[in-house]
Each structure stands twice: as structure tokens, then as C-alpha cells.
Motif scaffolding. Sequence first.
Motif, PDB file in Angstrom:
ATOM      1  N   LYS A  97      -6.517  -4.637   3.724  1.00 51.97           N
ATOM      2  CA  LYS A  97      -5.397  -4.283   2.835  1.00 51.97           C
ATOM      3  C   LYS A  97      -5.291  -5.165   1.759  1.00 51.97           C
ATOM      4  O   LYS A  97      -4.747  -4.914   0.738  1.00 51.97           O
TER       5      LYS A  97
ATOM      6  N   LYS B 156     -15.078  -2.610   6.191  1.00 47.86           N
ATOM      7  CA  LYS B 156     -13.912  -2.004   6.225  1.00 47.86           C
ATOM      8  C   LYS B 156     -12.935  -2.655   5.247  1.00 47.86           C
ATOM      9  O   LYS B 156     -13.016  -3.930   5.397  1.00 47.86           O
TER      10      LYS B 156
ATOM     11  N   MET C 170      -7.619  -4.611  -1.114  1.00 45.08           N
ATOM     12  CA  MET C 170      -7.397  -3.318  -1.750  1.00 45.08           C
ATOM     13  C   MET C 170      -5.891  -3.671  -2.561  1.00 45.08           C
ATOM     14  O   MET C 170      -5.768  -3.281  -3.657  1.00 45.08           O
TER      15      MET C 170
ATOM     16  N   ASN D  37       0.791  -1.209   0.061  1.00 40.69           N
ATOM     17  CA  ASN D  37       0.020  -0.038  -0.045  1.00 40.69           C
ATOM     18  C   ASN D  37       0.954   1.359  -0.171  1.00 40.69           C
ATOM     19  O   ASN D  37       0.395   2.353  -0.736  1.00 40.69           O
TER      20      ASN D  37
ATOM     21  N   LYS E 205     -10.327   4.021  -1.060  1.00 39.96           N
ATOM     22  CA  LYS E 205     -10.905   4.214   0.207  1.00 39.96           C
ATOM     23  C   LYS E 205     -11.966   5.414  -0.120  1.00 39.96           C
ATOM     24  O   LYS E 205     -13.154   5.140   0.638  1.00 39.96           O
ATOM     25  N   ASN E 206     -12.160   5.756  -1.077  1.00 41.42           N
ATOM     26  CA  ASN E 206     -13.659   6.681  -1.686  1.00 41.42           C
ATOM     27  C   ASN E 206     -14.606   5.582  -1.615  1.00 41.42           C
ATOM     28  O   ASN E 206     -15.738   6.048  -1.543  1.00 41.42           O
TER      29      ASN E 206
ATOM     30  N   LYS F 136      -6.404   5.949  -3.309  1.00 34.08           N
ATOM     31  CA  LYS F 136      -7.394   6.953  -2.601  1.00 34.08           C
ATOM     32  C   LYS F 136      -8.600   6.626  -3.252  1.00 34.08           C
ATOM     33  O   LYS F 136      -9.793   6.707  -2.690  1.00 34.08           O
TER      34      LYS F 136
ATOM     35  N   GLU G 272     -14.962   2.631  -0.392  1.00 38.99           N
ATOM     36  CA  GLU G 272     -15.340   2.450   0.957  1.00 38.99           C
ATOM     37  C   GLU G 272     -16.205   3.219   1.734  1.00 38.99           C
ATOM     38  O   GLU G 272     -17.312   2.844   2.233  1.00 38.99           O
ATOM     39  N   ASN G 273     -15.972   4.638   1.442  1.00 37.61           N
ATOM     40  CA  ASN G 273     -16.713   5.599   2.120  1.00 37.61           C
ATOM     41  C   ASN G 273     -18.128   5.586   1.545  1.00 37.61           C
ATOM     42  O   ASN G 273     -19.026   5.804   2.105  1.00 37.61           O
TER      43      ASN G 273
END
Length: 190
Positions: free
Chosen positions: A138, A135, A141, A105, A118-119, A115, A121-122
Motif C-alpha cells: 500500500k 504484491k 501504491m 487508498n 492493481k492492473n 485501479k 500488478e496483475n
Amino acid sequence: MRIFVEGKSDKAFLEMYLKHLNIENYEIEVVGKEGKKGGKNNITHTKTLEKQENKFLVIFDADDDFEASKNSIESQITKINPQAKYDIFLFPNNDQKGNLEEVYNKIAIKNEFIKCFKNYENCINNHLTENEKIKLTKKSMLYAYLEACGLPVNIEKIRKKDLKNAFNLEDEYLKPLKNFLKENSISNEA
């Protein structure tokens, strides 16, 4: 130089990284038990480990507790080979909790992809109740990153030259590992 590692992906990463560092004359053996995390009762008793007389290296994940993982590895090795001489390195950087996926990562060349995950996931979590929130691991991802880079998600099957297009092997984050490997390769040649 003999190196004992936790899993196949650790072995694949280290083989690639050792070649990148021009370190030769090493043997890597996987001694981690499938499905177990970190150093906690995770080392398989092998004849190679039991009979190892020269100094060797142990590279595992720190996972959730750096000190507990290190202490567990030391205890297990002492039970298998009481006279063992070794040094331990715990991913991600030998002083924090984490794992190899954390390293990937941090050294990703296409950081904007990280990024995006993460967006993602949000975005998903915005549509879930508090109890349903997810969540991303890693590892998931990493697999998504590899796929986004056009690479197979199986690290062991990726060619070194292809990995160099996805990861910066000269990243400062790798400095502790680089120093650990270089220092030990020199001491093994002496």
C-alpha cells in the motif's frame, strides 16, 4: 490536546486533517520506534509520555492484528505511565487491521489511478511464475499515486491545499477518525 503517533507520516496526516476539521490547540509527538510495525514494542519511552497527567490520544497502525496491536500499546503505556488516561485510535478505521496507507487508498480522489496500479500488478504477475509473483504494498501504491498526481512522494513535504486535490478529506471512510478527534477535542476543552 496531546497526541502520540507512530511516525512522521502519521503526524503530517493528522496535522493536515486536524486543520481541515478546524481543531486547534493540539501537540503531536512521534513516539514510534523506526522500523517497527504497529504497537508491538514500538513505543519509545519519552519524558513527555512518562509525565503526562492529562488525558492524551494514541494513534498508531493496527497492522496485521487489531487486538494484538491495541493490547501491546496499552501494556507499553501502562509500563511507562501507570496512571495514564488515554484513548487509542488504530488506523485504518479503529476496528480493522491495516494502516495509514489504507486510509489514503480509500480516500483517493483519483480512484482510477488505484485501479491502474492493481492492473499493473496483475500484468507483471502474468509474466512471472507462481513463486515469483509480487504484491504491491500500500505504501508503494501511495507513492506512485502521489507521483501520478504531480505531488512529492514525501507526505511531510506536501502542502495541505495540494493534498486536498488528491484526497477527499470528507470521505465517509474518515468518519471514525473524525468522530474520535472531535469528541476528544471537546472533552479536552471542558
